[in-house]
Design a protein around this motif. Structure first.
Motif, PDB file in Angstrom:
ATOM      1  N   LEU A 122      28.985 -15.308 -35.414  1.00  0.00           N
ATOM      2  CA  LEU A 122      29.005 -15.409 -36.873  1.00  0.00           C
ATOM      3  C   LEU A 122      30.215 -16.184 -37.389  1.00  0.00           C
ATOM      4  CD1 LEU A 122      28.039 -11.692 -37.585  1.00  0.00           C
ATOM      5  CD2 LEU A 122      26.532 -13.689 -37.631  1.00  0.00           C
ATOM      6  N   PHE A 123      31.302 -16.178 -36.625  1.00  0.00           N
ATOM      7  CA  PHE A 123      32.545 -16.827 -37.030  1.00  0.00           C
ATOM      8  C   PHE A 123      33.068 -17.575 -35.806  1.00  0.00           C
ATOM      9  CE2 PHE A 123      36.937 -17.188 -38.443  1.00  0.00           C
ATOM     10  CZ  PHE A 123      36.793 -17.370 -39.823  1.00  0.00           C
ATOM     11  N   PRO A 124      33.006 -18.888 -35.806  1.00  0.00           N
ATOM     12  CA  PRO A 124      33.329 -19.673 -34.605  1.00  0.00           C
ATOM     13  C   PRO A 124      34.691 -19.340 -33.979  1.00  0.00           C
ATOM     14  CG  PRO A 124      32.463 -21.086 -36.338  1.00  0.00           C
ATOM     15  CD  PRO A 124      32.676 -19.733 -36.950  1.00  0.00           C
ATOM     16  N   LEU A 125      34.708 -19.348 -32.673  1.00  0.00           N
ATOM     17  CA  LEU A 125      35.903 -19.018 -31.896  1.00  0.00           C
ATOM     18  C   LEU A 125      37.089 -19.899 -32.267  1.00  0.00           C
ATOM     19  CD1 LEU A 125      36.943 -17.165 -29.688  1.00  0.00           C
ATOM     20  CD2 LEU A 125      36.126 -18.816 -28.007  1.00  0.00           C
ATOM     21  N   GLU A 126      36.859 -21.180 -32.492  1.00  0.00           N
ATOM     22  CA  GLU A 126      37.952 -22.092 -32.833  1.00  0.00           C
ATOM     23  C   GLU A 126      38.627 -21.659 -34.135  1.00  0.00           C
ATOM     24  OE1 GLU A 126      34.710 -23.194 -32.294  1.00  0.00           O
ATOM     25  OE2 GLU A 126      35.119 -23.580 -30.180  1.00  0.00           O
ATOM     26  N   LYS A 127      37.829 -21.229 -35.114  1.00  0.00           N
ATOM     27  CA  LYS A 127      38.393 -20.778 -36.391  1.00  0.00           C
ATOM     28  C   LYS A 127      39.171 -19.475 -36.201  1.00  0.00           C
ATOM     29  CE  LYS A 127      35.252 -22.927 -39.681  1.00  0.00           C
ATOM     30  NZ  LYS A 127      34.342 -22.689 -40.822  1.00  0.00           N
ATOM     31  N   LEU A 128      38.652 -18.584 -35.353  1.00  0.00           N
ATOM     32  CA  LEU A 128      39.371 -17.332 -35.078  1.00  0.00           C
ATOM     33  C   LEU A 128      40.719 -17.617 -34.426  1.00  0.00           C
ATOM     34  CD1 LEU A 128      36.607 -14.878 -33.779  1.00  0.00           C
ATOM     35  CD2 LEU A 128      37.914 -14.709 -35.900  1.00  0.00           C
ATOM     36  N   LYS A 130      42.538 -20.381 -34.618  1.00  0.00           N
ATOM     37  CA  LYS A 130      43.426 -21.003 -35.607  1.00  0.00           C
ATOM     38  C   LYS A 130      43.969 -19.947 -36.563  1.00  0.00           C
ATOM     39  CE  LYS A 130      43.671 -24.553 -39.169  1.00  0.00           C
ATOM     40  NZ  LYS A 130      42.926 -25.573 -39.925  1.00  0.00           N
ATOM     41  N   LEU A 131      43.099 -19.070 -37.033  1.00  0.00           N
ATOM     42  CA  LEU A 131      43.517 -18.001 -37.944  1.00  0.00           C
ATOM     43  C   LEU A 131      44.525 -17.072 -37.263  1.00  0.00           C
ATOM     44  CD1 LEU A 131      43.290 -16.545 -40.636  1.00  0.00           C
ATOM     45  CD2 LEU A 131      41.237 -15.395 -39.764  1.00  0.00           C
ATOM     46  N   ALA A 132      44.292 -16.750 -35.997  1.00  0.00           N
ATOM     47  CA  ALA A 132      45.235 -15.889 -35.262  1.00  0.00           C
ATOM     48  C   ALA A 132      46.612 -16.546 -35.181  1.00  0.00           C
ATOM     49  CB  ALA A 132      44.693 -15.595 -33.864  1.00  0.00           C
ATOM     50  N   ARG A 133      46.663 -17.839 -34.904  1.00  0.00           N
ATOM     51  CA  ARG A 133      47.956 -18.551 -34.849  1.00  0.00           C
ATOM     52  C   ARG A 133      48.645 -18.514 -36.209  1.00  0.00           C
ATOM     53  NH1 ARG A 133      44.824 -22.022 -31.795  1.00  0.00           N
ATOM     54  NH2 ARG A 133      44.614 -23.499 -33.522  1.00  0.00           N
ATOM     55  N   GLN A 134      47.875 -18.704 -37.270  1.00  0.00           N
ATOM     56  CA  GLN A 134      48.445 -18.684 -38.615  1.00  0.00           C
ATOM     57  C   GLN A 134      48.962 -17.288 -38.968  1.00  0.00           C
ATOM     58  OE1 GLN A 134      44.964 -20.256 -40.584  1.00  0.00           O
ATOM     59  NE2 GLN A 134      45.866 -22.297 -40.749  1.00  0.00           N
ATOM     60  N   LEU A 135      48.205 -16.258 -38.610  1.00  0.00           N
ATOM     61  CA  LEU A 135      48.652 -14.894 -38.874  1.00  0.00           C
ATOM     62  C   LEU A 135      49.887 -14.552 -38.056  1.00  0.00           C
ATOM     63  CD1 LEU A 135      45.244 -13.019 -39.162  1.00  0.00           C
ATOM     64  CD2 LEU A 135      46.892 -13.481 -41.000  1.00  0.00           C
ATOM     65  N   ASP A 136      49.958 -15.042 -36.827  1.00  0.00           N
ATOM     66  CA  ASP A 136      51.160 -14.844 -36.008  1.00  0.00           C
ATOM     67  C   ASP A 136      52.374 -15.458 -36.697  1.00  0.00           C
ATOM     68  OD1 ASP A 136      49.675 -13.533 -34.066  1.00  0.00           O
ATOM     69  OD2 ASP A 136      49.577 -15.265 -32.717  1.00  0.00           O
ATOM     70  N   ALA A 137      52.199 -16.645 -37.289  1.00  0.00           N
ATOM     71  CA  ALA A 137      53.308 -17.309 -37.983  1.00  0.00           C
ATOM     72  C   ALA A 137      53.743 -16.499 -39.205  1.00  0.00           C
ATOM     73  CB  ALA A 137      52.897 -18.725 -38.390  1.00  0.00           C
ATOM     74  N   VAL A 138      52.786 -15.984 -39.972  1.00  0.00           N
ATOM     75  CA  VAL A 138      53.117 -15.153 -41.132  1.00  0.00           C
ATOM     76  C   VAL A 138      53.846 -13.894 -40.672  1.00  0.00           C
ATOM     77  CG1 VAL A 138      52.140 -13.723 -42.989  1.00  0.00           C
ATOM     78  CG2 VAL A 138      51.247 -16.024 -42.584  1.00  0.00           C
ATOM     79  N   THR A 139      53.380 -13.286 -39.597  1.00  0.00           N
ATOM     80  CA  THR A 139      54.009 -12.079 -39.051  1.00  0.00           C
ATOM     81  C   THR A 139      55.459 -12.374 -38.670  1.00  0.00           C
ATOM     82  OG1 THR A 139      51.894 -11.247 -38.251  1.00  0.00           O
ATOM     83  CG2 THR A 139      53.872 -10.347 -37.219  1.00  0.00           C
TER      84      THR A 139
END
Length: 157
Positions: A122-128, A130-139
């Motif tokens: 339902l939600f492509p792996l590549e987008k997940l 990328k989002l994980a990397r962005q959330l890691d940066a925010v964290t």
């Protein structure tokens, strides 16, 4: 004073908190089928990565030490975990999986794999990723602020 930056950060914060809440509810629904909870699953998974102490598990799982101790005690009572003395520090106890704990964790991981595979459709792996990397940066940014004691700007009035 409400700025555009504050409004945008508030929207991000609300979205992140909502996603976390749904993720935890989904995890609890999935683990309930095996008589467990998301917190128990996190503890079992951390222990499977190597015998641990309650304090180490708490630090690595974002749960309080008291919560991990309570969960560990419950899992010991169910026969999924065992305590043993820590040779390096006699005041501490190591926690390890029993055969039953390994079996429970294996079922939880099978359920997780099915859930993950369905979600990735339902939600492509590549987008997940990328989002994980962005959330890691925010964290990292937020953790650095906390480490410096920065939570709000001080007025100089």
């Amino acid at each position: 004073m409400d700025t555009d930056k504050a409004r945008r950060f508030r929207r991000f914060s609300r979205s992140l908190i909502a996603a976390q809440a749904v993720l935890l509810k989904h995890g609890d629904a999935m683990t309930r089928q095996v008589g467990q909870s998301s917190a128990r699953w996190r503890v079992l998974l951390r222990i499977s990565e190597g015998d641990q102490t309650v304090a180490v598990i708490a630090r690595s799982s974002q749960l309080t030490r008291q919560a991990v101790q309570r969960v560990a005690n419950e899992l010991v009572a169910e026969g999924c975990l065992a305590f043993s003395p820590d040779d390096a520090d006699k005041r501490m106890q190591r926690v390890s999986l029993t055969a039953k704990g390994n079996k429970v964790l294996a079922q939880l991981e099978r359920n997780f794999a099915a859930w993950a595979n369905r979600t990735v459709e339902l939600f492509p792996l590549e987008k997940l990723e990328k989002l994980a990397r962005q959330l890691d940066a925010v964290t990292e940014v937020l953790a650095a602020d906390l480490a410096r004691g920065v939570t709000v700007e001080q007025d100089n009035d």
